[in-house]
Every structure is written in C-alpha cells, then in structure tokens.
Motif scaffolding. Sequence first.
Motif, PDB file in Angstrom:
ATOM      1  N   GLY A   1      -3.355 -16.510  56.082  1.00  0.00           N
ATOM      2  CA  GLY A   1      -4.662 -15.917  55.801  1.00  0.00           C
ATOM      3  C   GLY A   1      -5.602 -16.901  55.124  1.00  0.00           C
ATOM      4  O   GLY A   1      -6.801 -16.944  55.420  1.00  0.00           O
ATOM      5  N   SER A   2      -5.067 -17.696  54.208  1.00  0.00           N
ATOM      6  CA  SER A   2      -5.873 -18.717  53.543  1.00  0.00           C
ATOM      7  C   SER A   2      -6.410 -19.727  54.547  1.00  0.00           C
ATOM      8  O   SER A   2      -7.587 -20.118  54.498  1.00  0.00           O
ATOM      9  CB  SER A   2      -5.034 -19.427  52.473  1.00  0.00           C
ATOM     10  OG  SER A   2      -5.744 -20.501  51.906  1.00  0.00           O
ATOM     11  N   HIS A   3      -5.554 -20.151  55.459  1.00  0.00           N
ATOM     12  CA  HIS A   3      -5.993 -21.100  56.488  1.00  0.00           C
ATOM     13  C   HIS A   3      -7.071 -20.481  57.371  1.00  0.00           C
ATOM     14  O   HIS A   3      -8.025 -21.174  57.784  1.00  0.00           O
ATOM     15  CB  HIS A   3      -4.813 -21.537  57.344  1.00  0.00           C
ATOM     16  CG  HIS A   3      -3.827 -22.410  56.628  1.00  0.00           C
ATOM     17  ND1 HIS A   3      -4.123 -23.055  55.444  1.00  0.00           N
ATOM     18  CD2 HIS A   3      -2.531 -22.754  56.928  1.00  0.00           C
ATOM     19  CE1 HIS A   3      -3.076 -23.758  55.045  1.00  0.00           C
ATOM     20  NE2 HIS A   3      -2.102 -23.588  55.933  1.00  0.00           N
ATOM     21  N   MET A   4      -6.941 -19.203  57.685  1.00  0.00           N
ATOM     22  CA  MET A   4      -7.969 -18.544  58.499  1.00  0.00           C
ATOM     23  C   MET A   4      -9.301 -18.539  57.777  1.00  0.00           C
ATOM     24  O   MET A   4     -10.352 -18.818  58.373  1.00  0.00           O
ATOM     25  CB  MET A   4      -7.536 -17.109  58.829  1.00  0.00           C
ATOM     26  CG  MET A   4      -6.333 -17.001  59.758  1.00  0.00           C
ATOM     27  SD  MET A   4      -5.859 -15.286  60.081  1.00  0.00           S
ATOM     28  CE  MET A   4      -7.233 -14.751  61.128  1.00  0.00           C
ATOM     29  N   ALA A   5      -9.270 -18.225  56.479  1.00  0.00           N
ATOM     30  CA  ALA A   5     -10.512 -18.203  55.702  1.00  0.00           C
ATOM     31  C   ALA A   5     -11.123 -19.602  55.605  1.00  0.00           C
ATOM     32  O   ALA A   5     -12.352 -19.760  55.619  1.00  0.00           O
ATOM     33  CB  ALA A   5     -10.238 -17.647  54.303  1.00  0.00           C
TER      34      ALA A   5
END
Length: 447
Positions: A246-250
């Motif tokens: 999720g962090s990478h997506m953000a």
Amino acid sequence: MSETKKWLLGIICLVASIYAYKHLNVVLDAQPPKVPLQQWWGDDVEPTDWAAYLKNSSKVRGNKLMFPDETIDDLRKQLNRTLHLTQSLSPDFSYGFNTQELQRIIEYWRDDYLPRWRGREVFMWQFNHFTTEIQGLRMHFLHLMVYEENKIGKHNYPVLLLHGWPSSIREFYPLIHKLHQTHQDEKNPYIFNVVVPSIPGFAWSEGTSRVGLGPVQVAVIMRNLMLRLGYQKFFIHGGDFGSLIGSHMATLFPENVLGYHSSFCTVFTSRSLMKGVIEHLLEATGYYHLQATKPDTIGTVLNDNPVGLAAYILDIWSTLTNQNNRNKSNGGLEKRFQLDTLLDNVMIYYLTNSITTSTRLFAETHSEAQRELHMDNVPTDVPTGCARFKNDLVHFHDNQLKDKYRNLIHSTYYKDGGHFIALEMPKLLHLDFIQFVTKVEKFSKLV
C-alpha cells in the motif's frame, strides 16, 4: 535482557550507526523509480500486442471456490495418521509450538472442524468472490459494491484492503462488514465499496514462475486491478506486507490514492534508523530470515504437510499477536481468536497449495533489484494515517515516519492489540480508519 542479547543488540546498533553515518547525505527527496506498468508475469509467452491482450483478458468472473471431496478426504487421512511428536521441553511456547497443544488442535481440526468444512466454505462465500487476469496472472479478490439506495446520506468511497503473511482475505471478514454494511447505522456517515484481493502467490491468486515479483511490482498489479474495476481514486488500508504494498502504491500512484492507512507503518531509511533501534525484532522474526533467503526450502517442508503447516502458521500468529504468548501453555491463540477462524486461514494456505509461492515474497522483498529502487527514500505526499498497537512486532515514531510520509495527518497508539488487528480488534481498527478518512476529507477538501 540477557548478556547475549545485549551484545547482539549492541552490534546491530553499531552497524546501523556506521551505515547511517556513511549515508546521511542520501537525498530523501529521491524521485519515484520508473516501474513498468504492464510487466508480464504469466507462464505463457509475453503478448506482442498488449492492446489486444488487455481487451481479451479484462473479463471479471464471479466464482464460488469449492474443493472436491477427494481433497478433503485426503486431508482427513493425513490428520488421522499417528503423530510422532517430540515432547516439548517446557509447558509453554518458549521453544516454539507446544506439542501437547498441537495434538489438541489437530484432534479438533480432524474430529470437529473438518466434518463441518462444507459449512465453513459457505461462510467464506458470504462475500462475492471474483477472478480476473492481470499481467498474465489470475487474480482473486472480493468485491462489495454499495447499492445506490444505500448511498443516500452517506459519504461513499472505494477502499482496497491488503493482507500480509501468514494471513489471507479471511483476516478482513469482520472489518468488511463494518465498512460495507453500514446503511442501517444512521450515526455512521460512511459506506465503502470494498475490494479485498489475495496477493499474487497467496491463496487463489496465481504465483509467478518468473523472478522479480516483489512488493513494488505487486503494487502495480493492485493498482491495475483497481483501475480494471473502475476505481480511479480510492483509499488503501494495509497490514504486514499489505502495508508495504500500500505504501508503494501511494508513493508511485498518488493520483489514484485518496489516502493511505496502515496498522504497520515502517520506514527503514538511514535517518529513521538513527532515530530508533528495534530490539523487538530479535526474538520474533527468526522465520523472516529463513523465508527471505530459502523460501523454497521451507515451502517444501510445509507443502502437503498439514500438521507442520498448522504449527508453523499458528506459532507465528501466537508470537505476533503478543510476545508474552510464548509464556502460555496454549500460546494465547484462543484468547483473541476463535479456533475455527484460525483454521479457516490454515485451510486456505493448505488447499490452495500456496505456502511456497507466498513465502517467496520475502526473498523478492530483499532482492538486489528491489533494494536498488530505494523506495524508502522516495517521499510520499499522499495523506497518511498510522495506527500502532501495543503488542505489535515493531513501532516507528512520528519523527521517523515523517522522513517518508510528509503528510502524516493521522497518528494513533493503542494500549492493546497485535499484528493481526483486523481480526483481533476490528471495531477499533474500523473506528481508527473512519477517523482517518474524516481527516483526509478535510485535508484534501473532498467534501
């Protein structure tokens, strides 16, 4: 703390300090890496005409995922075999899973749970299951949409829920109810379209036979899944590996992510390591090193070995829920979780034969190719919310997290709860997420 642990911790501090000193000038404003948006992960030859492939593979299929009687009968036979377990040296979990407790759980699994398996299957069907092909891989996910009449008087947003290891979509079932089925709660102004995928290589989502499918590449697949479902902007909540993805997506796709919320926020930049050292990791992550270096070895040991698989997965659930569980004869598992629920999760790994493909994500996370992307050094401006729970594996403070998450608008710390908080305390996690969404609306002027 023993002298050995103090010595080991001192060495870690020294190494971290030297590394940080040499890299303090690393620019934290690094640019996001250029990541292929349609990288091929399938077993077949990569299509030469991507436009045609996308057109032909875009179908979303509803599924009821059933296993034949022969598979269940074979499992029953394996559980019926005489167990030759070595007696534990202590009455608790200090040496690992207590064999007396394991014997009890296996008997329950065989004699009580398994005869009711078809009922458990029906329970898992309570939400709509779908599959679609993305970048050559079959992706499995739950998708719950809100009827128009139930949106009246509510703020409606899509949310992507991302699980970790050794968890599955099963962890989110209580939270899904709270996010999606709120139309009868007049006090709750929010209702969500909920998407819950199985990470590639986990459960019913296909693993790849190609090297290189790490968290960054999984983030691309998850974003492509949301776009396929028609969601151009959405919230994300993740725990464990789901937090990293999720962090990478953000970070990579801020134009798509309304807000990123996590129950396991981490930042491993040189500067954040200088701000705090993590002792807790020494006792709780022996499995992590093994899976980051030899995932296929542990996968072979556990594959088609239901007793070993249950012991391995449940021991990690015990440890990561609360470190003090190692001092209890039953590992503290049933203090916070029902045994049926824990076995649901074990069954998903066993029946889908996904223990090896799921553990490979550890190795890919720490591959040289993944490290060279320097994702922790790329700042994230998407509104971020971090909820920390007392008994979780590790905690990062705000001054560490802000090295990466420059718009950390929501930060909470709770005096209870562990690593699998979505299942352990779904009411508390839901409340925290709603508080975060409220702050995002104000911060980003969504309403």
